[in-house]
Structure formats: C-alpha cells, structure tokens
Design an enzyme around this catalytic site. Structure first.
Site, short mmCIF file in Angstrom:
data_model
loop_
_atom_site.label_atom_id
_atom_site.label_comp_id
_atom_site.label_asym_id
_atom_site.label_seq_id
_atom_site.Cartn_x
_atom_site.Cartn_y
_atom_site.Cartn_z
N GLU A 1 0.73 -1.14 -0.08
CA GLU A 1 -0.06 -0.04 -0.06
C GLU A 1 0.99 1.15 0.05
O GLU A 1 0.25 2.32 -0.55
CB GLU A 1 -0.94 0.00 1.32
CG GLU A 1 -2.13 -1.19 1.16
CD GLU A 1 -3.12 -0.57 0.51
OE1 GLU A 1 -3.06 0.40 -0.27
OE2 GLU A 1 -4.28 -1.22 0.14
N SER A 56 -30.05 -30.97 50.20
CA SER A 56 -29.36 -31.79 51.25
C SER A 56 -27.60 -31.02 51.38
O SER A 56 -26.80 -31.45 52.17
CB SER A 56 -29.10 -32.95 51.30
OG SER A 56 -30.28 -33.57 51.59
#
Length: 681
Positions: free
Chosen positions: A83, A342
């Site tokens: 680029e 329990s």
C-alpha cells in the site's frame, strides 16, 4: 544589468515560494481534524488477556481495540509493501506516487494505479469521505498532511488497523482476523496476512465468503508484490498461494455470556479483565451442553469453578445454552434463588463439631422423631437406628441432621451462612428446622461461598470475578477443626459409578419435588458446583443429585487437572481416634431428648453467654459449671481443652483471640455452650 535582473527574479521567486509555503502551512494548520480515538467494542478478557466476549459499537459494527504490538509483524510488512512503501519517508502524501499515477492515467486514458498513502486512507476513513471527486481527494490530502503534523507514524498506522473496512460490519484488522480466521492477529500465515491486506481496497467485492474468486486474485496480487520486493521467497509465495481461503465467517468469542453481561451492565469501562480462565470456561460450557443433550424436559445445567484460596472464579456457566429460549438460557442460574436440598447438611454437622456436641465417630440415632409439629422423614422412608455421625452424613439421613440443628439452633445456622457471605431467604420469613433439608432460598454463588469456606479451613474468602479486585479479609465461618472433620467425612464418600475414588470431598442434594439436582465438591485448591434442573422451577422426574449431578462434578474436576490437589492434614486439636477412644461425652449424641430438657443438665455459670472478655496474657480463664454429673469435658470451638475434670470450677488456660464457643459436657453426655468474644486490651 542582466545579473541584476536575474537576481531580482530569483529573489521574487523565492519570496513567492516562501509566501506560498506559509499559506500552505497555515492552510494545513487550520484543518479541522475529526476525533482521533475511534470508538471500539467493549471487550471482556480472561485472566491471561484472552478474549471471552466482545460487544458491537453503537451502529452494530465490530471494531476491536488493537495495538501494533498485537499484530503479526509480517502483516505490517506486507501492508506497507503493497500500500505505501515510502510510508516512513513522506509527510502524508507521496508526491512521486501521485505524479506516477497521474502520468499513467494520462497515457493510458484510464486510472491504472492509485496514489493514496496509508495516511490518506486514514483521513478518508476518519471522515467516511469518498474518493470519486477532486474535492474529496483534496480534502484527504489536506487532512493527511495535518495528521502527519499531529501524530507519529505508529499512531497513524494504529488508526488504520482500527478503521480499515473488511466487508459488512467488520472494521479493523483484529475484528477481521477473528471473522475470517477465528483468532487474534498476533500470528498469521503469509496467506492470511495477504488476504487481510487485500480486502480493504474493495471490502464488499473481495469478501472470501461471497466473492472467493475476487478475494483469491487480490490476495495473490499482494503475494506477487511481496515477492517482487524481496519480502517473500518463491517457495513461500507458492505455499501461500496453495492455502485455501476461508469460506465462512467465524463467530466472535462468546464465552461466559452471563457474567459478561452482568459486569458490563454495572461498569461502563471499555475493557473488563476477569479472573476466569478461557480454556476452562470453554470446557465447562461444553460439559454443560453435553449433560443436557437429548435429555428433553427442558433440562438445563450450570457449573461453577472457584479457587478457594483466593476466591477467584475460574469458570461460571449460567446455563447450557445462552441463546436457547426454550431452556430460558438467558437466565443466569448461578444467581437464581433455589432450594439447596441436602447440600447445607455439612455446615450443620460442622456446627455440631464446633460446639462439641459430636465427633465424626460419635453415635447418633436415626429413628422416627417429632420436633413439635415437624416430623422429618428420610428420603427412602427407612430408619437406620444408631450409627456413626460419619455414616449419617455420608448417606445424607434427614432425622439426625434435623436433631442436630434443633440443638444448634436455626438462628445460629443463619448467622454462619451470612458470615460466609450468603443471603438466605425464607418463604415464611423465619428460619425453622426445615432449613436442614433445603427449606431456604439460596443461590449457587452462595453455596460456592459456603463450600469455599469448608475447603479453606472454615475461612470464607470473598468470591470475585474481576482481576485486581480487593475484597474483605477472610471471615471464619467454622473452626479449622470442625471444617477439617467435615471435609474428612466428605472425602471418604463413595464416588458415583465409573468415577475414580480419588478423595474428592463432595456432597449432593435434591430439592423437594425433584426441581434441583446439586453437587458441590472440593480438593486442596478448587471448589466446583453443579446444578441440573429447569430454569422455570418445574419438576424434573428422576433428577437426583447423586445420580445426575455427581457424575458431572467428577467430570468437571477431571477437566481442571489430571489429579486432585491433596486436602490439608488435620489441624492442631483434631481428634483422629476411633469411637472407643473418645471422651465419654462425645461417644453418643443425646440431643434435646437426653440433655436439654433434663433439669440436671449442666449450665455454664461463668462466663455468661455473649460476654466480651479482655485477654490477660499469662492469666488463665476460669470457668464454672453448675449441675451436671462429673467428670466434665471442656471444649473451645469444638477442641477439647480439659478432659475428666471433677471439680465445677476449672482453669482453661489462655483463651484464643476472637469469637469462641465454650462448651462443657458432663459424663452423661449432656452439654451447655456459651458464645464469647475475647479481645486484646
């Protein structure tokens, strides 16, 4: 004369150039620069910085925060080569490239190559401006020149890494890497890096899932340019060309969605660093899905894993499938109010140990008993007669634990639960003996706090999800001896079928009507909680903690580590002896039938219950008992300190600092207790 004229024109030209330069500088300096901090997705990270979950920005786009150090250097090199090769040399505009592009356009009658630099692309992306008009291009040039005066090259490149478009609602290289490769961009193959360089030039027409031919051609052009400028060898380019393109988008990570939603909702920070372990979280989520697959009845599951030494939550699965509306998967079952069945029994036994009422080898009676209007039954409606406390807890009998709670008192149980950080709620507003069997509303988080305290020698460490969070100091819920007795019993529990007998301390529970199946367990480092049930609270026939939740608990521990961390050795004061060697008063639990209602039962005359006493170094505490049959056994927090005392007044030595239970038991097994606070003057 000629020289004078020449000098004049040169001077005039230089002056004109200087004035033009000043005007250009002023023009650039007057540029209105848009905000330079792009809004990024809120992200939730695990303890090692691994992405657990991210959220889109307001307009529905994915734009994840990223730094140069978090991106593969190979991608950066490819990007600049393709680029903007002179990125580090120009001041925002590459005039050579622009002149070349203009010449090619004139000689070819069409645009052959572009001349936008990385800085110019950033300028366009910051303002979302087009490139089709000369005014747009001029604006990009002006803004690019201004940006170069305000920012470093690294900052400009970082902006590009955030803003580059990758098709649809994907922006930035990090979001693109997750979308197309399902990973962070720290390590990319040459082919992956080339694709990420190519897409932003035409993000919608080069999406590999929709336009694979365009994407492939663009990627290969990037590879060819890398070879042309010596960035890649012929062999590397050939290998990269043979690598297939991704054919579908990957989903963004969505681990621990319930925890993430909750923490993000209360804190607007852009980054949340949690104590969770991403790998373990993923394993627990998979385990929960497997547990309910094919089960029907809208069965759901929740799993939690905590380091009980620090209180750090390592995994938290609120439901088997967050997105499944049929399961009400959006409901976080780790924070839903449920009956614990329990699973509260170990705490009640621990209180009995601490009060000196029982020892693991004490005998306790399981027989039909009525406590006022309350007549508890065992699960199988059978009674075992006389058996050891150890066995009674392991087989989870109901009558013995209710008898024990009747002696300890529901209020004391609630005090200890709240001390552990729990927030119990009661249907009637007041706790009764039914609490022993699950008649109370608690959350899974509450129970993790409780079992964390049992695992850590009775001291509750505040539970935390955020890294760096500073919690309160540990709170002693049970004495170390009582906690160790409890853990020793639970670690001797027979495992579920096909599970190893590895010494895991665990307890299961099933709530009334089979609405909840629970299992909690711990070793020397971790606590794990498992819940199975329906989010709407409906009954699940056949849902038993021992049969469904316990195997899941053992599987969870198997995924944490190859082996368990050993439980600690017995603390000082623990009596590791058999029943016959116990002091007489500890051989059998009499309960209220045999002691509390007896007018001859002992009573501690001094110190009085609730007293606050100043500790006097070197001076013993004197205690006095009335009534009862000698010899007497005296205990501090369940630890015998004087055995076989025949006098009613006794010297108990220096008491421990803090809160203590002082208990006396006579030769008939009848006892009395007072709760004291010992302070240091």
């Amino acid at each position: 004369m000629i020289r004078a004229r020449a000098f004049f024109w040169v001077a005039a030209l230089l002056l004109a150039l200087g004035l033009a330069r000043d005007r250009v500088d002023a023009w650039i300096d007057a540029t209105v620069i848009p905000p330079l901090v792009p809004v990024t997705s809120v992200e939730v990270l695990d303890r090692d910085g691994v992405l657990l979950r991210a959220y889109t920005v307001e307009d529905g786009r994915w734009r994840l925060p990223v730094s140069l150090a978090e991106v593969d250097p190979g991608f950066i090199a490819l990007l600049l080569t393709y680029e903007d090769r002179r990125f580090h040399d120009h001041a925002g505009v590459d005039w050579r490239a622009m002149a070349r592009a203009a010449w090619q356009a004139v000689t070819n009658g069409r645009i052959v190559s572009g001349a936008s630099t990385i800085t110019m692309q950033v300028a366009r992306l910051l303002e979302d401006s087009g490139t089709g008009t000369w005014r747009g291009k001029l604006r990009q040039i002006r803004l690019a020149l201004a940006l170069e005066r305000q920012l470093t090259k690294q900052e400009i490149l970082t902006l590009y890494l955030h803003l580059a478009p990758y098709g649809g609602n994907i922006e930035g290289v990090r979001a693109a890497s997750f979308t197309w490769f399902g990973q962070e961009p720290r390590r990319l193959t040459t082919a992956e890096a080339a694709l990420l360089v190519a897409i932003p030039q035409a993000p919608n027409s080069r999406r590999p899932d929709q336009n694979p031919d365009n994407a492939l051609a663009a990627r290969n052009r990037v590879l060819d340019r890398a070879h042309r400028f010596g960035l890649s060898t012929t062999e590397e380019v050939a290998a990269a060309r043979s690598e297939p393109l991704p054919d579908a988008r990957h989903d963004f990570p969505m681990l621990a969605p319930h925890v993430s939603d909750r923490l993000v909702a209360v804190d607007p920070a852009s980054q949340h660093n949690l104590t969770l372990d991403a790998t373990l979280q993923a394993q627990m989520e998979a385990l929960s899905r497997d547990a309910v697959r094919g089960q029907g009845n809208r069965l759901n599951a929740a799993i939690m894993v905590m380091d009980h030494r620090t209180g750090a939550m390592l995994a938290s699965v609120g439901s088997a499938d967050y997105t499944d509306a049929r399961l009400q998967g959006f409901v976080d079952m780790t924070r839903a109010l449920r009956s614990p069945g329990s699973t509260l029994k170990p705490l009640i036994y621990g209180l009995g140990f601490e009060a000196g009422l029982i020892h693991p080898e004490s005998l306790i009676t399981d027989r039909p008993t009525r406590f006022g209007d309350y007549a508890p039954q065992n699960f199988d409606r059978r009674f075992r007669g006389e058996l050891s406390v150890r066995h009674a807890l392991q087989v989870s009998l109901n009558v013995p634990v209710v008898a024990l709670l009747d002696e300890v008192g529901p209020a004391e149980l609630m005090t200890r639960m709240r001390r552990a950080g729990m927030a119990p709620e009661f249907p009637s507003g007041q706790p009764g003996l039914a609490v022993a069997l699950g008649g109370v509303g608690v959350t899974m988080e509450d129970m993790m706090r409780l079992y964390g305290a049992l695992a850590a020698g009775g001291a509750a460490v505040p539970l935390r999800y955020r890294q760096g969070a500073v919690g309160a100091d540990p709170v002693q819920v049970l004495s170390p001896v009582a906690a160790w007795y409890t853990g020793d019993i639970l670690s001797d529990m027979p495992p579920p079928p096909n599970a190893p007998r590895n010494g895991l301390a665990y307890k299961t529970g099933t709530s009334y009507g089979h609405r909840d199946a629970w299992a909690f367990g711990y070793d020397g480092r971790h606590v794990v909680g498992v819940w199975l049930g329906r989010a709407d609270g409906a009954s699940v026939p056949g849902a038993f903690g021992a049969e469904r939740a316990a195997p899941l608990l053992f599987e969870a521990f198997a995924r944490i580590a190859p082996g368990l961390t050993p439980l600690p050795p017995p603390p000082r004061g623990a009596l590791t002896i058999g029943h016959d060697a116990l002091p007489g008063p500890l051989r059998r639990f009499a309960g209220r039938d045999g002691a509390a209602q007896d007018p001859e039962a002992p009573e501690i005359a001094f110190p009085p219950d609730g007293a606050i006493l100043a500790r006097q170094p070197g001076l013993p505490m004197i205690a006095r008992v009335e009534r009862g049959t000698p010899p007497y056994t005296w205990l501090w927090n369940g630890r015998p300190v004087e055995i076989g005392q025949r006098t009613r007044e006794v010297s108990l030595g220096e008491p421990p600092e803090g809160f203590i239970d002082l208990t006396v038991i006579d030769s008939e097994g009848r006892g009395a207790s007072v709760f004291l606070e010992i302070t240091v003057p």
